[in-house]
Design a protein around this motif. Structure first.
Motif, PDB file in Angstrom:
ATOM      1  N   PHE A  12      38.663  21.513  -8.093  1.00 34.69           N
ATOM      2  CA  PHE A  12      37.569  22.071  -7.702  1.00 34.69           C
ATOM      3  C   PHE A  12      36.666  20.540  -7.771  1.00 34.69           C
ATOM      4  O   PHE A  12      36.439  19.435  -8.102  1.00 34.69           O
ATOM      5  N   ILE A  13      35.609  21.112  -6.302  1.00 36.36           N
ATOM      6  CA  ILE A  13      35.042  19.771  -5.862  1.00 36.36           C
ATOM      7  C   ILE A  13      33.747  20.262  -5.988  1.00 36.36           C
ATOM      8  O   ILE A  13      33.244  22.154  -5.548  1.00 36.36           O
ATOM      9  N   ASP A  14      32.716  19.742  -7.057  1.00 33.89           N
ATOM     10  CA  ASP A  14      31.346  20.413  -7.234  1.00 33.89           C
ATOM     11  C   ASP A  14      30.442  19.433  -6.430  1.00 33.89           C
ATOM     12  O   ASP A  14      30.261  18.027  -6.622  1.00 33.89           O
ATOM     13  N   GLY A  73      36.618  21.840 -16.691  1.00 30.11           N
ATOM     14  CA  GLY A  73      36.091  22.935 -16.556  1.00 30.11           C
ATOM     15  C   GLY A  73      36.399  22.969 -14.708  1.00 30.11           C
ATOM     16  O   GLY A  73      35.997  23.977 -14.659  1.00 30.11           O
ATOM     17  N   GLY A  74      37.650  22.114 -15.015  1.00 33.73           N
ATOM     18  CA  GLY A  74      38.730  22.531 -13.740  1.00 33.73           C
ATOM     19  C   GLY A  74      37.999  20.990 -12.282  1.00 33.73           C
ATOM     20  O   GLY A  74      38.420  21.604 -11.577  1.00 33.73           O
ATOM     21  N   THR A  75      36.686  21.057 -12.320  1.00 33.19           N
ATOM     22  CA  THR A  75      35.932  19.889 -11.529  1.00 33.19           C
ATOM     23  C   THR A  75      36.840  18.578 -11.434  1.00 33.19           C
ATOM     24  O   THR A  75      36.023  17.877 -12.474  1.00 33.19           O
ATOM     25  N   THR A  76      37.922  18.300 -10.664  1.00 37.01           N
ATOM     26  CA  THR A  76      38.035  16.512 -10.632  1.00 37.01           C
ATOM     27  C   THR A  76      37.499  15.924  -9.940  1.00 37.01           C
ATOM     28  O   THR A  76      38.109  14.859 -10.157  1.00 37.01           O
ATOM     29  N   SER A  88      48.596  14.616  -0.471  1.00 35.72           N
ATOM     30  CA  SER A  88      47.139  14.846  -1.248  1.00 35.72           C
ATOM     31  C   SER A  88      47.178  14.169  -2.478  1.00 35.72           C
ATOM     32  O   SER A  88      48.916  14.386  -3.468  1.00 35.72           O
ATOM     33  N   ASP A  89      46.170  13.996  -3.540  1.00 35.55           N
ATOM     34  CA  ASP A  89      45.793  13.342  -4.846  1.00 35.55           C
ATOM     35  C   ASP A  89      46.368  14.565  -5.394  1.00 35.55           C
ATOM     36  O   ASP A  89      46.016  15.607  -5.025  1.00 35.55           O
ATOM     37  N   ALA A  90      46.985  14.088  -6.534  1.00 33.53           N
ATOM     38  CA  ALA A  90      47.834  15.335  -7.722  1.00 33.53           C
ATOM     39  C   ALA A  90      46.226  15.859  -8.781  1.00 33.53           C
ATOM     40  O   ALA A  90      46.602  15.637  -9.772  1.00 33.53           O
ATOM     41  N   ASP A  91      45.878  16.225  -7.757  1.00 30.54           N
ATOM     42  CA  ASP A  91      44.448  17.235  -8.329  1.00 30.54           C
ATOM     43  C   ASP A  91      44.584  18.898  -9.096  1.00 30.54           C
ATOM     44  O   ASP A  91      44.482  19.472  -7.749  1.00 30.54           O
ATOM     45  N   ILE A  92      44.973  19.275  -9.738  1.00 28.48           N
ATOM     46  CA  ILE A  92      45.647  20.498  -9.708  1.00 28.48           C
ATOM     47  C   ILE A  92      44.765  20.993 -11.396  1.00 28.48           C
ATOM     48  O   ILE A  92      44.749  20.849 -12.292  1.00 28.48           O
ATOM     49  N   VAL A 104      44.821  21.168 -16.837  1.00 25.44           N
ATOM     50  CA  VAL A 104      43.957  20.439 -15.441  1.00 25.44           C
ATOM     51  C   VAL A 104      44.159  19.034 -15.187  1.00 25.44           C
ATOM     52  O   VAL A 104      44.655  18.053 -16.950  1.00 25.44           O
ATOM     53  N   TYR A 105      45.185  18.983 -14.042  1.00 25.81           N
ATOM     54  CA  TYR A 105      45.429  17.439 -13.979  1.00 25.81           C
ATOM     55  C   TYR A 105      44.615  16.813 -12.903  1.00 25.81           C
ATOM     56  O   TYR A 105      44.398  17.245 -11.944  1.00 25.81           O
ATOM     57  N   LEU A 106      43.983  15.340 -13.225  1.00 24.48           N
ATOM     58  CA  LEU A 106      43.231  14.284 -12.468  1.00 24.48           C
ATOM     59  C   LEU A 106      44.355  13.642 -11.606  1.00 24.48           C
ATOM     60  O   LEU A 106      44.541  12.438 -12.601  1.00 24.48           O
ATOM     61  N   ARG A 107      44.621  13.397 -10.589  1.00 22.80           N
ATOM     62  CA  ARG A 107      45.405  12.753 -10.283  1.00 22.80           C
ATOM     63  C   ARG A 107      46.870  12.717 -10.799  1.00 22.80           C
ATOM     64  O   ARG A 107      47.630  11.606 -11.060  1.00 22.80           O
TER      65      ARG A 107
END
Length: 460
Positions: free
Chosen positions: A54-56, A84-87, A386-390, A427-430
């Motif tokens: 997610f993008i805030d 909270g899922g915002t990567t 894409s970046d592995a933001d999941i 939540v995965y960040l990259r």
């Protein structure tokens, strides 16, 4: 390291389907059925929903405001975000009076520093418009600060209508746009004076001083300016049906107008300001919370595609900071914490309750902000390259929101006691697992993201 996520439901802005997802070197390398590559780690995602990170696009970390500083700086705020899922978040850098944009940019890089737990970028808030500032817009674009913020209220921040027109023209020339805070400042000031004169000094006077009509009027005025400038524009934190209708009408007249709202306007309402013992102070934000009818109008607009993104306007203060306005509601620092719970709230109150689809949630939380803020397809989509933001959501998992144990640096929650049906599990960040079993387990992996020009969303 290779990580294979098996049998999850992959969600995009247009469809959902069961597939496998392979991660290698912080990137997604495959999304398809029956991936047979060997992996260092294989995780069964059966029954789970896999979203792009997610993008805030609307946060205020470490902001000096109302004689104090927000409770969350970049260290605590980005940790709450990824929990909270915002990567990725895009914070508002602010040009204070007398500063150049380059000075403001340096200030925000200094604020961010090291130790961020999600990826981040900056919008640039323009509070003074001069020929030299106009020239600096090109510098901001080159540095990856490719979107901007304008205010139609707050004396130390607002531009006049002519300046807004000129800024819009310049931003359009360079392939950008501004998000605009829309309220009629002079009328609000008059209403504040009237409430104070009548002895109305508590939180309940806040919504009375900033009515929906004065938000809608400013939105209308902004739409007229945008039409004359032939430039795109976004209305940020839209709160009510009247303002929303002004955006819809402008679109019918050819204005390229985008719309943002926030979870607080979808879930909370202005009755919170009437709570006893000064509790209403916890809910002070601008524009204020509105009515339950406005909530339903906004949910319908999200479902119908009239709201483009859901951000948080995360601007957090402790209870002690709220007490600064104990005897004068205008001295209560305004803004709500929200970055930690946005994804869970939109799933539980939106998708789980049938108000919107999972695909719609993906559009407003990830895909559309990635496009509008120049992050797509690096962010905002689960696709090779894409970046592995999941974000992994378990629709069966239940949780109750409480202040106890939250990552946000605030000693209360405006959603205290709200029960979630379905919530974020991982939540995965990259490609790095930062949240496991709904708990933050890894911090400090965030990087500054130099953004490209916005990709404008085409409407049907």
């Amino acid at each position: 390291m290779k990580i294979l996520l098996k049998n999850g439901t992959i969600v995009s802005g247009s469809e959902s389907s069961v597939a496998d997802l392979l991660i290698e070197d912080e990137k997604i390398v495959k999304v398809q059925e029956n991936v047979t590559d060997e992996a260092d780690q294989v995780i069964d995602m059966t029954g789970k929903m896999l979203f792009p990170g997610f993008i805030d696009g609307h946060t205020h970390m470490g902001l000096h405001v109302a004689g104090t500083v927000t409770a969350d700086d970049f260290t605590t705020g980005t940790a709450a975000a990824v929990a909270g899922g915002t990567t990725t978040l895009v914070d508002f850098g602010t040009q204070y009076h007398g500063e150049s944009l380059k000075e403001a940019e340096k200030n925000w890089f200094d604020k961010a520093g090291d130790g961020n737990s999600c990826d981040y970028g900056f919008h640039m808030s323009i509070s003074e418009w001069t020929p030299s500032v106009k020239d600096e817009v090109d510098d901001m674009m080159a540095d990856g600060l490719t979107t901007f913020k304008l205010y139609m209220t707050y004396p130390d921040m607002m531009l006049n209508d002519g300046e807004i027109y000129e800024v819009m023209q310049k931003l359009n020339e360079v392939g950008s746009f501004a998000g605009v805070h829309c309220e009629n400042a002079p009328v609000i000031d008059a209403l504040i004076r009237a409430n104070k004169a009548a002895g109305n000094l508590g939180p309940a006077a806040h919504p009375a001083s900033r009515p929906d009509t004065m938000e809608a009027e400013a939105v209308h005025r902004l739409m007229v300016i945008a039409k004359e400038a032939k430039a795109p524009v976004m209305v940020v934190h839209t709160t009510n049906a009247k303002a929303l209708n002004e955006i819809k009408k402008a679109r019918e007249e050819g204005v390229e107008a985008y719309c943002e709202t926030c979870p607080q306007y979808l879930i909370l309402d202005k009755s919170s300001y009437e709570l006893p013992d000064f509790e209403g102070a916890k809910y002070i934000c601008a524009p204020p919370l509105r009515t339950k009818d406005d909530q339903e109008a906004l949910w319908a607009a999200i479902r119908d595609g009239d709201v483009d993104i859901i951000s948080t306007d995360h601007c957090s203060f402790t209870w002690e900071q709220r007490l600064m306005g104990k005897d004068d509601y205008t001295k209560i620092p305004g803004g709500l914490p929200g970055v930690e719970f946005r994804g869970n709230l939109i799933w539980s109150e939106g998708v789980a309750k049938g108000r919107i689809s999972a695909e719609c949630a993906c559009r407003v939380l990830a895909e559309n902000p990635a496009k509008l803020f120049g992050l797509y397809p690096k962010k905002g989509v689960l696709a090779p390259g894409s970046d592995a933001d999941i974000v992994v959501i378990d629709p069966q998992k239940e949780k109750t929101i409480t202040a106890e144990g939250q990552v946000t640096n605030v000693d209360y929650s405006v959603y205290e006691g709200l029960k979630l049906q379905g919530c974020i599990d991982q939540v995965y960040l990259r490609g790095n697992l930062c949240v496991e079993d709904s708990k933050l387990i890894k911090r400090g992996l965030g990087q500054f993201i130099k953004r490209d020009k916005p990709i404008m969303i085409r409407r049907k």
